[in-house]
Design an enzyme around this catalytic site. Structure first.
Site, mmCIF file in Angstrom:
data_model
loop_
_atom_site.group_PDB
_atom_site.id
_atom_site.type_symbol
_atom_site.label_atom_id
_atom_site.label_comp_id
_atom_site.label_asym_id
_atom_site.label_seq_id
_atom_site.Cartn_x
_atom_site.Cartn_y
_atom_site.Cartn_z
ATOM 1 N N ARG A 29 0.814 -1.218 0.000
ATOM 2 C CA ARG A 29 0.000 0.000 0.000
ATOM 3 C C ARG A 29 0.848 1.268 0.000
ATOM 4 N NH1 ARG A 29 -5.233 -1.561 2.799
ATOM 5 N NH2 ARG A 29 -5.586 0.656 3.148
ATOM 6 N N TYR A 76 0.665 4.400 -2.321
ATOM 7 C CA TYR A 76 -0.391 5.380 -2.034
ATOM 8 C C TYR A 76 -0.102 6.119 -0.731
ATOM 9 C CZ TYR A 76 -5.098 7.310 -1.473
ATOM 10 O OH TYR A 76 -6.163 8.160 -1.319
ATOM 11 N N PHE A 97 -19.901 -4.169 -0.564
ATOM 12 C CA PHE A 97 -21.064 -4.711 0.144
ATOM 13 C C PHE A 97 -22.364 -4.401 -0.591
ATOM 14 C CE2 PHE A 97 -19.068 -4.779 4.705
ATOM 15 C CZ PHE A 97 -18.283 -5.854 4.314
ATOM 16 N N ASP A 148 -3.542 -3.971 6.389
ATOM 17 C CA ASP A 148 -4.876 -3.387 6.555
ATOM 18 C C ASP A 148 -4.961 -2.771 7.953
ATOM 19 O OD1 ASP A 148 -7.585 -2.884 5.787
ATOM 20 O OD2 ASP A 148 -8.210 -4.493 7.130
#
EC number: 4.1.1.35
Length: 342
Positions: free
Chosen positions: A170, A173, A219, A299
């Site tokens: 990650r 970013y 979702f 995460d």
């Protein structure tokens, strides 16, 4: 020698706008550039700015994650201009304000092309700052809550320096945005550029990319398709979700205010991933299951903005609650996925 050194360290006054901007042939409108303006947040920002008849809006976007469809109602409008442009290349244009939003913001996109992502954050920001310097424009950078990494302080104030993996998947970013913030302040100190920095937290609403891998869009799309909601383990990790209209309001207030930032713009309402899944299930499709799946590396375990500064400096706080915003996003996704109501 000492005099030379002292001269180099002196903060310069802001550059003056081009004399052409003040000529009798120019309209007194505010000319505003939005890099990444065809994207999710950018297109909503266009809508809001176009409500003011004194604004002329120019969008520069390479459509890597944005879409011309998001701007279709403005194409052909006399106060609107759309340029297909990649911010890693210089842009020669006359503007008064620059909202620099251009950058892939979804893990799926920035992990797919990490080099492009960090080039956009670094070279793209340099180019936008170079433009601001040339024409005397004020520039706002949309930074991110990702600069806090996996935070050890909760909630996260702007004074927190973060806990980021500089070489993780990650980091193109996370670290890219940290470098962008550094560049903004260096140009401010060295060249007198008027800067504003917003650290934006998770944002949701209509026009999000349906399959971009972000949790709310995932979702809602899964619920509408009748698929199980896939929650990444352990499911207790938290996020705070800000509706896009609140986000746009915060960005405009920051741009037109007097504080350079950085300022957190986000909704402090905090939900675990399981709680979010249960809410989406209840509101959209109660018959589906919730399934736990493996998580991705790095995460963050928790994410919640401290918005004390935004309240004090901008007079801003979010108005739209999650249960109010999700149905608005559902309607947009239903139309795009062609899913009728039962």
């Amino acid at each position: 020698m000492a005099a030379t050194s002292e001269k180099q360290n002196t903060t310069k006054p802001p550059p003056s706008p081009s004399p052409l901007r003040n000529s009798k042939f120019c309209q007194p409108n505010m000319r505003i550039l939005i890099s990444g303006g065809a994207g999710f947040i950018g297109s909503h920002l266009v809508d809001k700015l176009m409500e003011n008849e004194k604004n002329e809006v120019v969008v520069a976007d390479n459509y890597f994650t944005g879409s011309k469809e998001n701007l279709k109602k403005w194409i052909g409008h006399p106060r609107f201009e759309l340029i297909r442009h990649d911010v890693t290349e210089p842009l020669l244009i006359e503007v008064d304000r620059i909202y620099h939003l251009a950058c892939p913001a979804s893990p799926i996109f920035y992990k797919y092309n990490p080099v492009k992502t960090i080039k956009t954050n670094v070279i793209g920001t340099l180019n936008m700052l170079g433009l601001a310097k040339r024409v005397g424009a004020r520039i706002l950078l949309t930074s991110t809550s990702e600069v806090y990494g996996d935070p050890l302080i909760h909630p996260q104030p702007e004074s927190y320096w973060g806990n980021v993996n500089p070489i993780g998947v990650r980091s193109c970013y996370d670290e890219g945005k940290r470098v962008a913030e550094t560049l903004m302040f260096d140009y401010h100190r060295q060249h007198g550029i008027e800067i504003r920095i917003a650290r934006i937290f998770n944002t949701y609403g209509p026009r999000m990319n349906i399959d971009d891998g972000r949790v709310v869009s995932n979702f809602i799309a899964q619920a509408l398709r009748g698929e199980a909601l896939t929650v990444q383990k352990p499911g207790t990790q938290t996020r705070s979700f800000c509706y896009v209209s609140d986000m746009v309001d915060g960005l405009i207030r920051l741009m037109e205010g007097n504080d350079t930032g950085p300022i957190n713009i986000g909704n402090p309402g905090e939900f675990t991933m399981v709680e979010l899944a249960e809410t989406v299930k209840e509101l959209i499709n109660p018959s589906i299951e919730i399934k736990m799946v493996e998580n991705t590396p790095d995460d963050p375990r928790q994410r919640k903005p401290d918005i004390s500064k935004a309240k004090e400096v901008l007079g801003w706080e979010p108005k739209v609650k999650l249960r109010e915003g999700l149905p608005l996003m559902e309607e947009d996704f239903r139309l795009r996925l062609n899913v009728p109501r039962n």
